[in-house]
Design a protein around this motif. Sequence first.
Motif, PDB file in Angstrom:
ATOM      1  N   PRO A 137      53.718  54.211  41.647  1.00 26.06           N
ATOM      2  CA  PRO A 137      52.450  54.884  41.325  1.00 26.06           C
ATOM      3  C   PRO A 137      51.278  54.081  41.867  1.00 26.06           C
ATOM      4  N   THR A 138      50.336  54.772  42.484  1.00 27.32           N
ATOM      5  CA  THR A 138      49.278  54.075  43.216  1.00 27.32           C
ATOM      6  C   THR A 138      48.021  53.854  42.374  1.00 27.32           C
ATOM      7  N   THR A 139      47.401  52.701  42.628  1.00 22.10           N
ATOM      8  CA  THR A 139      46.164  52.306  41.956  1.00 22.10           C
ATOM      9  C   THR A 139      45.201  51.770  43.013  1.00 22.10           C
ATOM     10  N   MET A 140      44.204  51.037  42.597  1.00 23.48           N
ATOM     11  CA  MET A 140      43.318  50.371  43.554  1.00 23.48           C
ATOM     12  C   MET A 140      43.164  48.910  43.150  1.00 23.48           C
ATOM     13  N   PHE A 141      43.603  48.003  44.017  1.00 19.71           N
ATOM     14  CA  PHE A 141      43.340  46.579  43.836  1.00 19.71           C
ATOM     15  C   PHE A 141      41.958  46.296  44.431  1.00 19.71           C
ATOM     16  N   TYR A 142      41.231  45.372  43.822  1.00 18.49           N
ATOM     17  CA  TYR A 142      39.906  45.059  44.373  1.00 18.49           C
ATOM     18  C   TYR A 142      39.539  43.608  44.117  1.00 18.49           C
ATOM     19  N   ARG A 143      38.658  43.107  44.972  1.00 15.77           N
ATOM     20  CA  ARG A 143      38.140  41.744  44.846  1.00 15.77           C
ATOM     21  C   ARG A 143      36.858  41.777  44.023  1.00 15.77           C
ATOM     22  N   THR A 144      36.879  41.087  42.894  1.00 14.92           N
ATOM     23  CA  THR A 144      35.705  41.089  42.030  1.00 14.92           C
ATOM     24  C   THR A 144      34.518  40.396  42.696  1.00 14.92           C
ATOM     25  N   ASP A 145      34.791  39.354  43.498  1.00 16.52           N
ATOM     26  CA  ASP A 145      33.686  38.633  44.122  1.00 16.52           C
ATOM     27  C   ASP A 145      32.971  39.489  45.165  1.00 16.52           C
ATOM     28  N   VAL A 146      33.725  40.281  45.916  1.00 15.77           N
ATOM     29  CA  VAL A 146      33.107  41.130  46.938  1.00 15.77           C
ATOM     30  C   VAL A 146      32.342  42.276  46.279  1.00 15.77           C
ATOM     31  N   MET A 147      32.923  42.871  45.247  1.00 15.04           N
ATOM     32  CA  MET A 147      32.235  43.949  44.535  1.00 15.04           C
ATOM     33  C   MET A 147      30.926  43.443  43.931  1.00 15.04           C
ATOM     34  N   GLU A 148      30.979  42.253  43.348  1.00 21.44           N
ATOM     35  CA  GLU A 148      29.765  41.674  42.747  1.00 21.44           C
ATOM     36  C   GLU A 148      28.708  41.420  43.809  1.00 21.44           C
ATOM     37  N   ALA A 149      29.114  40.887  44.951  1.00 15.84           N
ATOM     38  CA  ALA A 149      28.153  40.611  46.029  1.00 15.84           C
ATOM     39  C   ALA A 149      27.520  41.890  46.560  1.00 15.84           C
ATOM     40  N   ALA A 150      28.257  43.005  46.446  1.00 14.46           N
ATOM     41  CA  ALA A 150      27.726  44.289  46.923  1.00 14.46           C
ATOM     42  C   ALA A 150      26.904  45.006  45.863  1.00 14.46           C
ATOM     43  N   GLY A 151      26.841  44.438  44.662  1.00 13.79           N
ATOM     44  CA  GLY A 151      26.071  45.063  43.586  1.00 13.79           C
ATOM     45  C   GLY A 151      26.823  46.186  42.898  1.00 13.79           C
TER      46      GLY A 151
END
Length: 439
Positions: A164-178
Amino acid sequence: MKKWLLLVVLSLVMLTVAACSGGDGEESEGNTNSNSNANDNNGASDSGETVELSFQAYGSTGYQELIDEYQDAHPNVKITLSEGEMNDVLSNLFTSISAGSGAPDIALIEVSQIEKFKQAQDQFYNLNDYGAGDLSGNYLDWKWQQAQSVDGSFQLGFPTDIGPTTMFYRTDVMEAAGLPTDRAALAEEISTWDDFYEAAKTIKAETDKPITDAPQMVFNALRDQQPVQYFNEDDELVAEENVKEAYDYTTKMIQEGLIGQNALWTPEWGTAMAEGSYAAMPGAPGWMVNNVRSNAPDASGLWDVTQIPEGAGNWGGSFLTIPAESEHPQEAYDFISWLTAPEQQLRSFTIAGLFPSTPDVYENEEFLAATDEYFNGAPTAKIFAEAAKSVVPVYLGINYSIVDTEINTALTNVAVEGADPQEEWDAAIERIESQLERQ
């Protein structure tokens, strides 16, 4: 009369001896089809003789820990695990079973190729001959049936995981992008594929990074949400109607610099994962967690998991089979039935993120309480279980890998060489149709 009686007695004695000798005659010599010998384990388990089993797998299964545990409990069984790249492993396996030489005792087969191997079922043991049918209730019905003949008489393999598919993400990149770093808040912010596109533009503008580095991740995520993908159940090619839109969406983002160009499973892909040079992996299944840990061992706590836009699909999953060359089918069966039992599937999830195909596990308190410190303490079991609820079984077809390979070639050419998307699509379809005509 006495001579006649003596002959009768001697004849009866000879018949009795022959009956007790147990089959070293014509029946034994003629029984060369290993599938008809399904319950013959040569007495190895009872005698204490050491049985050596070769186990061929691919990817990062995390099975070695469970193999060690099994061997401790069964000291007369030695299991040697070898792992490689999936396409190479399965190509070599098909070559081996076709030649009748070189196949392992136990072979892992990925769902996208299970139909091809079902066409060669006479080169495998029928697990039903060992009583596998009695265990079918442990597994998701649709998953069990994927490795079963149409009439249900032949079971090629035991189900391992689903994807089953989800989304992995980088918290540091998301934070830097606002953008939000909280799982629920991010899922709400990126709840549709239109939102995903807008988030990609924001990430590019604020960090100069793509939202993801592998075009295949975006395409696969969209593809796997479709109830029909490359073929319908009549094995007619229907890619144009069902996945062309996913291809167009992906290539548009490539051309706008919102998606990178690294191919999956390459060193560059792993390096980007470790360095955080992109923001997210949409369409990531449970089994991908071990790949992230392996490629980015120093990024613990920087990766997290949330739901994918517009509902989960299923990417991957495998089956454990016993090729007909194995001289120890009973021991192989005993091991794979143990390895895929609910208790061990729960362990596999904990060890390597292989999401269970045994639904009883989904209600297990230990399972639901599982968190992953590497993924920022995410309740991965709950997230993947929620994703699994929206998975719809899809007919893949015997030639699935042909189509998938050619479409990914087209995506790579667009990303790496700047090729025209429509021209690449047309060329891919032409190559696909040419190959299908030769099947």
